[in-house]
Design an enzyme around this catalytic site. Structure first.
Site, PDB file in Angstrom:
ATOM      1  N   GLU A  97      43.817  43.274  36.602  1.00  0.00           N
ATOM      2  CA  GLU A  97      44.112  42.031  37.330  1.00  0.00           C
ATOM      3  C   GLU A  97      45.072  41.148  36.543  1.00  0.00           C
ATOM      4  OE1 GLU A  97      41.225  43.426  36.673  1.00  0.00           O
ATOM      5  OE2 GLU A  97      39.655  42.887  38.097  1.00  0.00           O
TER       6      GLU A  97
ATOM      7  N   CYS B 254      42.890  43.875  31.283  1.00  0.00           N
ATOM      8  CA  CYS B 254      42.428  44.304  32.611  1.00  0.00           C
ATOM      9  C   CYS B 254      43.592  44.408  33.593  1.00  0.00           C
ATOM     10  CB  CYS B 254      41.414  43.312  33.161  1.00  0.00           C
ATOM     11  SG  CYS B 254      39.858  43.254  32.277  1.00  0.00           S
TER      12      CYS B 254
HETATM   13  N1  THU Z   1      38.560  46.323  33.573  1.00  0.00           N
HETATM   14  C1  THU Z   1      39.534  45.855  34.395  1.00  0.00           C
HETATM   15  O1  THU Z   1      40.685  46.302  34.354  1.00  0.00           O
HETATM   16  N2  THU Z   1      39.215  44.878  35.283  1.00  0.00           N
HETATM   17  C2  THU Z   1      37.986  44.292  35.378  1.00  0.00           C
HETATM   18  O2  THU Z   1      37.825  43.324  36.079  1.00  0.00           O
HETATM   19  C3  THU Z   1      36.850  44.883  34.662  1.00  0.00           C
HETATM   20  C4  THU Z   1      37.209  45.822  33.574  1.00  0.00           C
HETATM   21  C5  THU Z   1      38.910  47.353  32.600  1.00  0.00           C
HETATM   22  C6  THU Z   1      38.886  46.888  31.175  1.00  0.00           C
HETATM   23  C7  THU Z   1      38.672  48.199  30.448  1.00  0.00           C
HETATM   24  O3  THU Z   1      39.926  48.826  30.262  1.00  0.00           O
HETATM   25  C8  THU Z   1      37.856  49.028  31.407  1.00  0.00           C
HETATM   26  O4  THU Z   1      37.993  48.424  32.682  1.00  0.00           O
HETATM   27  C9  THU Z   1      36.384  49.118  31.055  1.00  0.00           C
HETATM   28  O5  THU Z   1      35.829  47.870  30.871  1.00  0.00           O
END
Ligand code: THU
Length: 142
Positions: free
Chosen positions: A65, A63
């Site tokens: 973050e 993710c």
């Molecule tokens: N994702 C994030 O980058 N941050 C989050 O808090 C929620 C989900 C990303 C993970 C994945 O690459 C995409 O969003 C779909 O879940």
């Protein structure tokens, strides 16, 4: 008493939001097509960005973050004033459970997380609201 996070100025918040929204363009998300950008403001006034980085082995993806916090910590930052997360959806998305725990490691209960939707609107929540009654480094025996 838990430490209180330093306040963010209006100017800092403006930069934080622009950088988080811009960081979406760096997302590597060929599988979900769900772009996420993140930007952290460090206690020393620096901005550190991240974006989600996916993988053909799906669970290996990371993710935005965690990319941002990992980058900041490796650059030597340990104290942070605020996080902004930006997606293309409305209402704004909030950090996933794994990211909440990851962020909790480096932040205080009053740390603000600004969540931007795809139209520039936002909501803000503290870490304590996002992850109440949480477990952290302070709970481990010294
Ligand atoms: N994702 C994030 O980058 N941050 C989050 O808090 C929620 C989900 C990303 C993970 C994945 O690459 C995409 O969003 C779909 O879940």
């Amino acid at each position: 008493m838990p430490p209180i996070t330093s306040p963010v100025t209006a100017q800092e918040l403006e930069i934080l939001s622009v950088k988080a929204i811009e960081a979406k363009s760096q997302a590597y998300c060929p599988y979900s097509k769900f772009r996420v950008g993140a930007c952290i403001l460090t206690e020393s006034g620096e901005f550190v960005v991240g974006a989600n980085v996916e993988n053909a082995a799906y669970p290996v993806g990371t993710c935005a973050e965690r990319v941002a916090f990992g980058t900041a910590v490796v650059a030597g930052h340990k104290k942070f004033k605020a996080l902004a997360v930006a997606t293309d959806i409305k209402p704004a998305a909030s950090p996933c459970g794994m990211c909440r725990q990851f962020i909790r490691e480096f932040t205080s209960p009053s740390f603000p997380v600004y969540m931007y939707d795809g139209e520039g609107g936002y909501k803000v929540m503290t870490m304590d609201e996002l992850l109440p009654d949480s477990f952290g480094p302070d709970h481990l025996p010294k």
